[in-house]
Design an enzyme around this catalytic site. Structure first.
Site, PDB file in Angstrom:
ATOM      1  N   SER A   1     134.741 -90.648 -28.180  1.00 47.52           N
ATOM      2  CA  SER A   1     133.462 -90.513 -28.805  1.00 47.52           C
ATOM      3  C   SER A   1     132.523 -89.467 -28.537  1.00 47.52           C
ATOM      4  O   SER A   1     132.507 -88.809 -27.349  1.00 47.52           O
ATOM      5  CB  SER A   1     132.806 -91.949 -28.472  1.00 47.52           C
TER       6      SER A   1
ATOM      7  N   ASP B   1      -0.869  -1.732   8.413  1.00 43.41           N
ATOM      8  CA  ASP B   1      -1.653  -0.861   9.439  1.00 43.41           C
ATOM      9  C   ASP B   1      -3.194  -1.763   9.656  1.00 43.41           C
ATOM     10  O   ASP B   1      -3.036  -3.072   8.998  1.00 43.41           O
ATOM     11  CB  ASP B   1      -2.295   0.382   9.033  1.00 43.41           C
TER      12      ASP B   1
ATOM     13  N   GLU C   1      37.643  -7.079   3.396  1.00 43.09           N
ATOM     14  CA  GLU C   1      38.213  -6.438   4.755  1.00 43.09           C
ATOM     15  C   GLU C   1      38.971  -5.511   4.429  1.00 43.09           C
ATOM     16  O   GLU C   1      39.361  -4.629   5.452  1.00 43.09           O
ATOM     17  CB  GLU C   1      38.345  -7.455   5.624  1.00 43.09           C
TER      18      GLU C   1
ATOM     19  N   ASN D   1      43.057 -10.034   1.223  1.00 45.05           N
ATOM     20  CA  ASN D   1      41.708 -10.347   1.035  1.00 45.05           C
ATOM     21  C   ASN D   1      41.447 -11.570   0.652  1.00 45.05           C
ATOM     22  O   ASN D   1      42.305 -12.128  -0.284  1.00 45.05           O
ATOM     23  CB  ASN D   1      40.666  -9.254   0.549  1.00 45.05           C
TER      24      ASN D   1
ATOM     25  N   ASP E   1       1.568   1.080   5.239  1.00 46.44           N
ATOM     26  CA  ASP E   1       2.284  -0.333   5.120  1.00 46.44           C
ATOM     27  C   ASP E   1       3.782  -0.143   4.653  1.00 46.44           C
ATOM     28  O   ASP E   1       3.797   0.885   3.975  1.00 46.44           O
ATOM     29  CB  ASP E   1       1.700  -1.173   4.380  1.00 46.44           C
TER      30      ASP E   1
ATOM     31  N   HIS F   1     125.308 -91.939 -29.390  1.00 47.22           N
ATOM     32  CA  HIS F   1     125.412 -93.142 -28.658  1.00 47.22           C
ATOM     33  C   HIS F   1     126.357 -93.024 -27.159  1.00 47.22           C
ATOM     34  O   HIS F   1     126.420 -93.839 -26.349  1.00 47.22           O
ATOM     35  CB  HIS F   1     126.343 -94.065 -29.483  1.00 47.22           C
TER      36      HIS F   1
ATOM     37  N   ASP G   1      75.101   4.084  15.996  1.00 46.37           N
ATOM     38  CA  ASP G   1      74.721   2.988  15.030  1.00 46.37           C
ATOM     39  C   ASP G   1      75.765   2.428  14.073  1.00 46.37           C
ATOM     40  O   ASP G   1      76.713   3.404  13.919  1.00 46.37           O
ATOM     41  CB  ASP G   1      73.554   3.600  14.340  1.00 46.37           C
TER      42      ASP G   1
ATOM     43  N   GLU H   1       0.942  -1.109   0.072  1.00 47.30           N
ATOM     44  CA  GLU H   1       0.164   0.049   0.093  1.00 47.30           C
ATOM     45  C   GLU H   1       1.055   1.292   0.080  1.00 47.30           C
ATOM     46  O   GLU H   1       1.815   1.455   0.882  1.00 47.30           O
ATOM     47  CB  GLU H   1      -0.850   0.189   1.204  1.00 47.30           C
TER      48      GLU H   1
ATOM     49  N   ASP I   1     123.596 -90.729 -35.642  1.00 48.24           N
ATOM     50  CA  ASP I   1     124.466 -90.536 -34.218  1.00 48.24           C
ATOM     51  C   ASP I   1     124.900 -89.166 -33.977  1.00 48.24           C
ATOM     52  O   ASP I   1     126.158 -88.804 -33.927  1.00 48.24           O
ATOM     53  CB  ASP I   1     125.660 -91.420 -34.281  1.00 48.24           C
TER      54      ASP I   1
ATOM     55  N   GLY J   1      37.211 -13.823   4.131  1.00 48.58           N
ATOM     56  CA  GLY J   1      38.118 -13.455   5.204  1.00 48.58           C
ATOM     57  C   GLY J   1      39.347 -12.575   4.598  1.00 48.58           C
ATOM     58  O   GLY J   1      39.251 -12.465   3.476  1.00 48.58           O
TER      59      GLY J   1
END
EC number: 3.4.21.41
Length: 705
Positions: free
Chosen positions: A654, A119, A145, A167, A74, A502, A253, A66, A557, A171
């Site tokens: 001989s 309604d 995500e 992604n 509605d 001989h 360093d 409606e 001989d 998940g």
């Protein structure tokens, strides 16, 4: 994305009810009683849930509610993620109300709520209207995500990946940039570069966050490992910036570089290091930082090159490197040889060939050998001869020359037909390390005995009556045998004895093969002969025509005795020659018969001889018939002497020979062998004709040579 559809039956609930739908990947949702008109005064909420990691996608296939301003009477209300996605009424394609059309509704999470409200009535101008309601399909759609949700303004139900997000259907997972390690929450990253490994042939390595400031408190180890045989080259890029101090070298360093475990540099500051050729396939870069600092760090490019070996260099002028190349690299090889006449020596070992291979550390797997001149070693000794150097005395190396020679008078060198006299006995040390003659090769020459040349020949002018005592050297070929009694023989060569068969197998005796064979040479006195010693016999060869059992037949001989060892010739021990023509049997030719036989019915202690003429065969035949003798007198025999002479060979002689001097060569020849007769000094003596057996003699002697 793949889509599946599942029918879900219409659900009818009273106002205020809630309808959960089991988790499925697809399905449909309808108004109550669809496609029949839906009831009045009704409200229910359908909860659509799909598996975690998916979103809900909803599309209306039919929609007939409606219509009203603001969908007050509605309506269908859609919400997700705690947000309203709209309120809808009316018909699809109608301008009245707010129909959803073909719009796709999408949740961010895995849930979507659909509320249906009506309604108390559906009237229009007093007429009751009937509306079918709706038919909607939903499906689970993969949730990316990793996609940004800032556009929607929604809060992310999951914590974001700190570095990298990946992604997959249903998940996602997080990972970290090189030098960082994923933490237990599976989203955040913390610096961890203690065991970074690079195995590609080339690439880039940098400090964390380069060219931004690197994190504090780092203990990084970047290892490069490539195939053996490759060497690593390092080239640092700009900018290079590591915290340092003006007065102390790298106190805060530092970047340390090791190749094959050896430190090749420690760097800091703002000046990039020079390009480094590490000569190694294994490099480690250790980067340490303290708790502070904002330096930008460093970056390098590493490349590889096949490792090279140094050019091979010979250790002497005689070594040759075959096909020498301008450059050698890993797995290349070279072959070394020597100039002709030289040989490869590695340490103390003689090599037949040499190959060296370039190793993965840039060294040759074998050290270069040396070439040493070939040494032929001491020349072989020549029996009955010697050698002299025609080059440097005692030097037996390549191109050295020697001359073999025989002990003259008693021996002469065996020659080959067609060979030049200048080359006889000349041997050269060859490039193969052997002594070699152009004609004979490696085989050394032979010194053959000189036959028939006594140093002290018998005086032939003297007339001999009844025999005479021989002097030393008159008959140096004379042999004294003691087998079945005394006998004689003559030396042939330096290890053969010519005798009568001989003496070995006497007539009217049983055949004996185990009789003692005592043979003595080298003197004219029996006692002295005994002192010189017996000569062992190696082999006995009797002519096959000899018949021991036929007492009146001395055909064949003749026999040969081979001595176990050759004798050394000298003035008192020389061989006699063999005949080569019939002239040695001319009628009246004088010959000599020597022996240790009976003399005037007494055993002789000294060698004696007689001089006898060759007799007429017919006269000998007649003489035999006059004696009524049936003895065989064949063409293989001859006779010597005369019935009027009191000279003859006798018992014990001989096997001795009838020796004749050859006037053409001045050599003495054994023309006959003392064979048989009638008594002693009673006429003719009969001798085996050696000329007829020369081929047999040579064959027997050659078989053993």
């Amino acid at each position: 994305m793949w889509l599946l559809y599942l029918l879900v039956p219409a659900l009818f609930c009273r106002a205020g009810g809630s309808i959960p739908i089991p988790q499925k990947l697809f399905g449909e949702v309808t108004s109550p009683l669809f496609p029949k008109p839906y009831p009045n005064n009704f409200e229910t909420t359908t909860v659509i849930t799909v598996p975690t990691g998916y979103r809900v996608k909803l599309v209306f296939q039919q929609f007939d509610l409606e219509p009203s301003e603001g969908c007050f009477y509605d309506y269908v209300k859609i919400s997700a993620d705690k947000k309203s996605l709209g309120r809808f009424c009316g018909q699809l394609g109608s301008p009245l109300g707010n129909p959803p059309g073909k719009k796709e509704f999408m949740s961010q999470g895995n849930k979507m709520l659909l509320t249906f409200h009506t309604d108390f009535s559906n009237e229009e101008n007093g007429t009751i209207m009937f509306y079918k309601g709706f038919l909607a399909y939903y499906q689970a759609v993969d949730l990316d995500e990793c996609a940004s949700r800032s556009k929607s303004g929604e809060e992310d139900p999951q914590p974001q990946c700190q570095h990298l997000c990946h992604n997959y259907v249903g998940g996602y997972f997080c990972s970290c940039r090189p030098g960082y390690e994923l933490q237990k929450d599976r989203h955040s990253c913390q610096a961890e570069c203690s065991s970074e490994l690079y195995t590609e042939a080339s690439g880039y390595i940098s400090s964390l966050e380069y060219p931004r400031s690197y994190p504090p408190d780092l203990r990084c180890n970047y290892s490069i490992r490539v195939e053996r045989g490759l060497t690593l080259h390092l080239k640092f890029l700009e900018p290079f910036d590591i915290d340092d101090h003006q007065q102390v070298h790298c106190p805060y360093d530092q970047l340390q570089i090791y190749a094959n475990g050896k430190n090749i540099g420690e760097f800091c500051g703002k000046q990039r290091p020079p390009d480094l050729d590490t000569s190694s396939n294994a490099v480690d870069l250790l980067f340490f930082t303290d708790e502070s600092g904002d330096s930008r760090g460093w970056k390098l490019r590493y490349t590889t090159e096949i490792i090279k070996c140094p050019q091979p260099k010979t250790l002497d002028e005689f070594t040759i490197i075959q096909n020498l190349q301008p450059q050698y690299q890993f797995r290349d090889y070279f072959i070394a040889t020597c100039k002709q006449g030289y040989q490869l020596i590695e340490g103390k070992q003689v090599l037949h060939s040499f190959t060296a291979v370039c190793q993965d550390d840039g060294t040759w797997h074998r050290a270069m050998p040396r070439c040493k001149i070939k040494d032929c070693g001491q020349p072989r000794n020549l029996p009955n001869g010697d050698f002299r150097y025609t080059t440097t005395m005692g030097v037996n190396t390549y191109k050295a020359r020697i001359q073999y020679y025989c002990h003259e008078t008693y021996y002469k060198m065996q020659t080959r037909a067609g060979s030049r006299e200048s080359e006889q006995g000349v041997y050269t040390c060859t490039a193969q390390g052997i002594w070699k003659n152009e004609q004979k090769g490696e085989k050394i020459p032979r010194c053959l005995p000189v036959c028939g040349k006594p140093v002290n020949p018998v005086e032939q002018r003297q007339r001999i009556i009844g025999g005479q005592k021989a002097k030393m050297g008159n008959f140096p070929w004379q042999v004294f045998t003691n087998i079945h009694g005394r006998g004689g023989g003559a030396l042939l060569g330096d290890r053969w004895i010519l005798t009568a068969a001989h003496t070995l197998y006497p007539k009217e005796h049983e055949a004996q093969s185990n009789a003692s064979l005592d043979v003595f040479l080298g003197h004219t006195n029996v006692e002295e002969l005994m002192k010189l010693g017996n000569h062992p016999i190696r082999r006995v060869s009797v002519h096959p025509d000899y018949r021991q059992d036929e007492s009146y037949n001395f055909e064949g001989d003749i026999a040969l005795l081979e001595l176990e060892n050759s004798v050394t010739l000298g003035p008192n021990l020389l061989p006699i020659c063999l005949p080569d023509n019939e002239t040695f049997y001319d009628l009246g030719l004088m010959g000599y018969v020597s022996g240790f036989g009976v003399m005037e019915e007494k055993i002789a202690h000294d060698l004696r001889f007689v001089r006898l003429p060759v007799a007429n065969p017919q006269a000998c035949e007649n003489w035999l018939r006059g004696k009524n003798r049936m003895d065989v007198f064949s063409q293989n025999m001859f006779c010597a002497g005369h019935p009027s002479l009191k000279q003859d060979a006798c018992q014990g002689d001989s096997g001795g020979v009838f020796a004749v001097r050859d006037p053409n060569t001045d050599r003495w020849v054994a023309t006959g062998i003392v064979s048989w007769g009638i008594g002693c000094s009673r006429g003719y003596g009969f001798y085996t004709k050696v000329l007829n057996y020369v081929d047999w003699i040579k064959k027997e002697m050659e078989e053993e040579d």
